[in-house]
Design a protein around this motif. Structure first.
Motif, short mmCIF file in Angstrom:
data_model
loop_
_atom_site.label_atom_id
_atom_site.label_comp_id
_atom_site.label_asym_id
_atom_site.label_seq_id
_atom_site.Cartn_x
_atom_site.Cartn_y
_atom_site.Cartn_z
N TYR A 3 -31.71 138.63 24.72
CA TYR A 3 -31.33 139.49 23.85
C TYR A 3 -32.68 139.24 22.80
CZ TYR A 3 -26.90 140.45 25.43
OH TYR A 3 -25.64 140.58 26.44
N VAL A 4 -33.59 140.26 22.68
CA VAL A 4 -34.90 140.19 21.64
C VAL A 4 -34.40 141.11 20.52
CG1 VAL A 4 -37.10 140.06 21.36
CG2 VAL A 4 -36.17 139.27 23.64
N ASP A 5 -35.05 140.81 19.32
CA ASP A 5 -34.94 141.85 18.46
C ASP A 5 -36.16 141.64 17.27
OD1 ASP A 5 -34.35 144.42 16.97
OD2 ASP A 5 -32.50 143.66 16.41
N HIS A 6 -36.35 142.53 16.58
CA HIS A 6 -37.16 142.20 15.60
C HIS A 6 -36.86 143.09 14.25
CE1 HIS A 6 -38.74 145.95 17.21
NE2 HIS A 6 -39.37 145.97 15.91
N GLN A 7 -37.42 142.67 12.81
CA GLN A 7 -37.24 143.40 11.82
C GLN A 7 -38.40 143.34 10.96
OE1 GLN A 7 -33.40 142.75 10.12
NE2 GLN A 7 -33.95 142.77 8.09
N ILE A 52 -24.78 129.59 23.69
CA ILE A 52 -25.93 130.32 23.29
C ILE A 52 -26.91 129.42 22.64
CG2 ILE A 52 -26.72 132.58 22.23
CD1 ILE A 52 -24.46 132.80 24.54
N HIS A 53 -27.97 129.85 23.36
CA HIS A 53 -29.49 129.45 22.50
C HIS A 53 -30.35 130.49 21.71
CE1 HIS A 53 -28.81 125.71 25.13
NE2 HIS A 53 -28.25 126.62 25.77
N PHE A 54 -31.02 130.27 20.87
CA PHE A 54 -31.65 131.14 20.07
C PHE A 54 -32.95 130.51 19.67
CE2 PHE A 54 -29.44 128.83 16.86
CZ PHE A 54 -30.44 128.55 15.59
N SER A 55 -34.01 131.43 19.29
CA SER A 55 -35.23 130.95 18.66
C SER A 55 -35.62 131.89 17.71
CB SER A 55 -36.27 130.68 19.86
OG SER A 55 -37.42 129.88 19.11
N LEU A 56 -36.36 131.53 16.72
CA LEU A 56 -36.84 132.50 15.48
C LEU A 56 -38.24 132.15 15.31
CD1 LEU A 56 -34.02 131.51 12.88
CD2 LEU A 56 -33.93 133.43 14.52
N THR A 57 -38.86 133.21 14.78
CA THR A 57 -40.17 133.18 14.52
C THR A 57 -40.39 134.10 13.35
OG1 THR A 57 -42.63 132.77 15.04
CG2 THR A 57 -41.46 134.67 16.30
N HIS A 62 -43.35 140.66 10.01
CA HIS A 62 -42.37 140.77 11.03
C HIS A 62 -41.51 139.60 11.33
CE1 HIS A 62 -44.96 144.07 11.87
NE2 HIS A 62 -43.85 144.82 11.88
N ALA A 63 -40.27 139.47 11.41
CA ALA A 63 -39.38 138.48 11.87
C ALA A 63 -38.81 138.89 13.42
CB ALA A 63 -38.18 138.32 11.06
N PHE A 64 -38.87 137.85 13.99
CA PHE A 64 -38.42 138.00 15.50
C PHE A 64 -37.28 136.94 15.89
CE2 PHE A 64 -42.68 139.64 15.29
CZ PHE A 64 -42.72 140.71 16.00
N CYS A 65 -36.37 137.30 16.84
CA CYS A 65 -35.20 136.66 17.31
C CYS A 65 -34.98 136.88 18.85
CB CYS A 65 -34.15 136.82 16.35
SG CYS A 65 -32.61 135.80 16.94
N VAL A 66 -34.55 135.56 19.43
CA VAL A 66 -34.39 135.69 20.57
C VAL A 66 -32.91 135.04 20.93
CG1 VAL A 66 -35.56 133.81 21.50
CG2 VAL A 66 -34.80 135.62 23.20
#
Length: 163
Positions: A3-7, A52-57, A62-66
């Protein structure tokens, strides 16, 4: 599963926005509050339950998350970011230098290679130590997407438990 999202960053720092986005995504995907987070020896954040694994940048805008069921890394750069071409001498492997030099748009090729390198070290948890010039990426790698005017690279390890 990925799952990928951004804000867009508005009333908080990029760091704060990315962490808020992670909480919203976890709640939306799994219907619960996210589990506690710890950091590895090298600083990689992870959920203590490990499922569950995640990563942020984040970029300046913009901010992004997976979220994924296997180790994952994400990185993003604004497509119009100015980057010193001399950096290519330090961070690119010989093969990457050839691809960069022959690119129609070397500035964008360098940004694309950079997001792949960052996503890879975020996925592995190793972090950037020294100059990351031992990889073999291509600026045309299909793991790079364009989202909100940013190059976004997502790299994940294979899930050994996937059917």
């Amino acid at each position: 599963m990925i799952y990928v999202d951004h804000q867009r960053i508005e009333n908080a720092t990029g760091h704060e926005t990315a962490w808020m986005l992670l909480g919203k995504m976890y709640q939306k995907q799994f219907g619960t509050e996210m589990p506690q987070i710890r950091r590895s020896e090298r600083g990689k954040p992870y959920f203590i339950d490990g499922t569950i694994h995640f990563s942020l940048t984040h970029t300046p805008h913009h901010a992004f998350c997976v979220l994924s069921d296997c180790p994952v890394g994400i990185d993003a750069e604004e497509m119009d970011r100015k980057i010193n071409p001399r950096l290519s001498e330090k961070i690119l492997s010989p093969t990457e230098k050839e691809r960069y030099s022959s690119s129609k748009n070397p500035s964008q090729a360098l940004l694309r290679l950079w997001v792949l390198k960052e996503a890879q070290v975020k996925c592995s948890g190793e972090g950037l130590r020294g100059y990351p010039n031992h990889s073999d990426f291509s600026p045309e790698d299909p793991r790079i997407q364009i989202l909100e005017g940013c190059f976004v690279a997502i790299i994940q390890k294979e899930n050994p438990y996937a059917v």
